[in-house]
Scaffold this motif. Structure first.
Motif, PDB file in Angstrom:
ATOM      1  N   ILE A 205       0.491  -4.992  -3.324  1.00 44.05           N
ATOM      2  CA  ILE A 205       0.552  -4.786  -2.039  1.00 44.05           C
ATOM      3  C   ILE A 205       1.353  -5.924  -1.163  1.00 44.05           C
ATOM      4  CG2 ILE A 205      -1.251  -5.265  -0.090  1.00 44.05           C
ATOM      5  CD1 ILE A 205      -3.135  -3.492  -1.510  1.00 44.05           C
ATOM      6  N   LEU A 234      -2.531 -11.496   2.471  1.00 39.64           N
ATOM      7  CA  LEU A 234      -2.501 -10.379   1.845  1.00 39.64           C
ATOM      8  C   LEU A 234      -3.383 -10.346   0.548  1.00 39.64           C
ATOM      9  CD1 LEU A 234       0.941  -8.997   2.702  1.00 39.64           C
ATOM     10  CD2 LEU A 234      -1.239  -8.061   3.528  1.00 39.64           C
ATOM     11  N   GLU A 237      -6.863 -10.630   1.076  1.00 39.11           N
ATOM     12  CA  GLU A 237      -7.609  -9.491   1.540  1.00 39.11           C
ATOM     13  C   GLU A 237      -7.557  -8.388   0.572  1.00 39.11           C
ATOM     14  OE1 GLU A 237      -5.873  -7.469   5.059  1.00 39.11           O
ATOM     15  OE2 GLU A 237      -6.465  -9.604   6.326  1.00 39.11           O
ATOM     16  N   VAL A 238      -6.825  -8.429  -0.364  1.00 42.24           N
ATOM     17  CA  VAL A 238      -6.931  -7.498  -1.707  1.00 42.24           C
ATOM     18  C   VAL A 238      -8.262  -7.901  -2.392  1.00 42.24           C
ATOM     19  CG1 VAL A 238      -6.192  -6.679  -4.001  1.00 42.24           C
ATOM     20  CG2 VAL A 238      -4.437  -6.884  -1.766  1.00 42.24           C
ATOM     21  N   LEU A 287      -1.204   1.139  -0.562  1.00 43.62           N
ATOM     22  CA  LEU A 287      -1.634   0.477   0.544  1.00 43.62           C
ATOM     23  C   LEU A 287      -2.726   1.416   1.071  1.00 43.62           C
ATOM     24  CD1 LEU A 287      -1.656  -2.298   1.952  1.00 43.62           C
ATOM     25  CD2 LEU A 287       0.229  -1.195   3.197  1.00 43.62           C
ATOM     26  N   LEU A 291      -6.827   0.420   1.479  1.00 44.14           N
ATOM     27  CA  LEU A 291      -7.252  -0.130   2.772  1.00 44.14           C
ATOM     28  C   LEU A 291      -8.458   0.828   3.281  1.00 44.14           C
ATOM     29  CD1 LEU A 291      -6.773  -1.616   5.404  1.00 44.14           C
ATOM     30  CD2 LEU A 291      -4.958   0.411   6.114  1.00 44.14           C
ATOM     31  N   LEU A 301      -9.959  -5.961   6.688  1.00 40.80           N
ATOM     32  CA  LEU A 301      -8.708  -6.086   6.168  1.00 40.80           C
ATOM     33  C   LEU A 301      -7.467  -6.031   7.348  1.00 40.80           C
ATOM     34  CD1 LEU A 301      -9.529  -3.706   3.083  1.00 40.80           C
ATOM     35  CD2 LEU A 301      -9.326  -6.122   3.105  1.00 40.80           C
ATOM     36  N   MET A 304      -3.791  -5.846   6.067  1.00 39.12           N
ATOM     37  CA  MET A 304      -3.330  -4.888   4.993  1.00 39.12           C
ATOM     38  C   MET A 304      -3.129  -3.623   6.029  1.00 39.12           C
ATOM     39  SD  MET A 304      -5.784  -5.149   1.620  1.00 39.12           S
ATOM     40  CE  MET A 304      -5.601  -3.274   1.254  1.00 39.12           C
ATOM     41  N   TYR A 308       0.364  -1.540   6.550  1.00 42.12           N
ATOM     42  CA  TYR A 308       0.154  -0.118   6.501  1.00 42.12           C
ATOM     43  C   TYR A 308       1.008   0.359   7.704  1.00 42.12           C
ATOM     44  CZ  TYR A 308      -1.498   4.727   6.080  1.00 42.12           C
ATOM     45  OH  TYR A 308      -1.735   5.789   5.955  1.00 42.12           O
TER      46      TYR A 308
END
Length: 320
Positions: A205, A234, A237-238, A287, A291, A301, A304, A308
């Motif tokens: 991502i 990021l 967040e993943v 993504l 998401l 998120l 993300m 996106y």
């Protein structure tokens, strides 16, 4: 589960759907090791039929002068293992291709980036006939039948079931790994395919997405202090998205991804190469799906979501 040829001494027949940077490389390595491989080549058919497949690699260059290449899936024999190495943006064609390619006891090995890709394949062949493979490799397609391998090459295998219920390590995973190891391709096993998918997204991502938005190779993304901060945000967040979906990614894994990228030669990600060639970007698999699933499970998120939106706009205008 259907009967699958499990013995190490039993030859398995492979089909490659998508003879590009991934399918071309792994298929060529398998054939060189003596495995029977059939390649669906489509637009590259004439060149590959006449000139074969060429692989440039720091591990040694090689060329396969004769390749079982096909333009039409109807001409291909049923196979024990069908490797899907297409871009996820082309998955709409799989419903026409896979049923006729599979032996009655055959399986599909999905070598694609992103989340939920096995769900798509399962709707056409059944949830008990799908395996997922995560490729840890730097490779590019230079032209028809020409693959450049830059670094790495391991594949991590996992069994798929609907809802991604962990399946452990199965005998058919070991049988497929035997063929790849004959070809000197390092293999790993994952008992939990969903966890493995989320862990791969920790790298995919930020580096795929930011390489397009910031017009950068991996080395600049990891060394510039501002872009590295974006990468790490990021990645966090993943990890949060995975946790919301019931999968815990340890912090040490994130550090390993950062360290590995620091040591990696400067690399243009697959999404950046697609952007430069004005091909559709794999935004949804890499993504969009993570998401949506992470958000639906309660994760916040925002980075993300912003990435996106940015990629969606860039992709639309780039191809217009």
């Amino acid at each position: 589960m259907a009967s699958f040829p499990l013995s190490a001494s039993t030859p398995r027949r492979y089909a490659i759907v998508g003879t590009g940077a991934i399918g071309g490389y792994y298929g060529a390595k398998l054939q060189r090791a003596g495995v029977e491989v059939h390649f669906l080549t489509r637009s590259d058919y004439e060149v590959i039929r006449q000139e074969g497949l060429t692989v440039e690699s720091p591990e040694g260059n090689f060329r396969l002068g004769e390749v079982r290449a096909y333009r039409d899936v109807a001409d291909m024999p049923p196979c024990d293992v069908v490797i899907v190495a297409l871009k996820t943006t082309q998955n709409q064609v799989l419903g026409e291709l896979l049923p006729s390619l599979l032996n009655s006891d055959g399986v599909v090995l999905v070598l694609q980036n992103g989340l939920g890709v096995e769900d798509e394949v399962a709707q056409w062949v059944g949830g008990d006939r799908v395996l997922g493979g995560l490729c840890f490799i730097c490779s590019n397609k230079l032209g028809p039948g020409q693959i450049r391998h830059l670094d790495y090459g391991a594949i991590a295998l996992g069994e798929y079931r609907p809802n991604y219920k962990p399946q452990g390590v199965t005998q058919r995973m070991r049988a497929i790994a035997h063929d790849f190891e004959r070809a000197e391709i390092p293999m790993q096993f994952h008992e939990d395919l969903l966890l493995a998918r989320w862990k791969k997204l920790v790298w995919n991502i930020p580096f795929n997405g930011l390489s397009v938005v910031l017009d950068a190779k991996t080395d600049r993304l990891i060394t510039d202090s501002n872009s590295r901060q974006a990468v790490e945000s990021l990645m966090a967040e993943v990890v949060a998205g995975a946790r919301a979906c019931g999968r815990e990614i340890p912090g040490v894994f994130v550090e390993e991804m950062l360290t590995t990228t620091e040591k990696m030669p400067p690399y243009l990600t697959s999404m950046k190469l697609d952007f430069e060639a004005k091909r559709p970007l794999e935004i949804e698999a890499i993504l969009g799906t993570p998401l949506r699933r992470g958000t639906a499970a309660g994760a916040s998120l925002p980075q993300m979501a912003l990435l996106y939106q940015q990629l969606t706009v860039l992709d639309r205008y780039n191809r217009a």
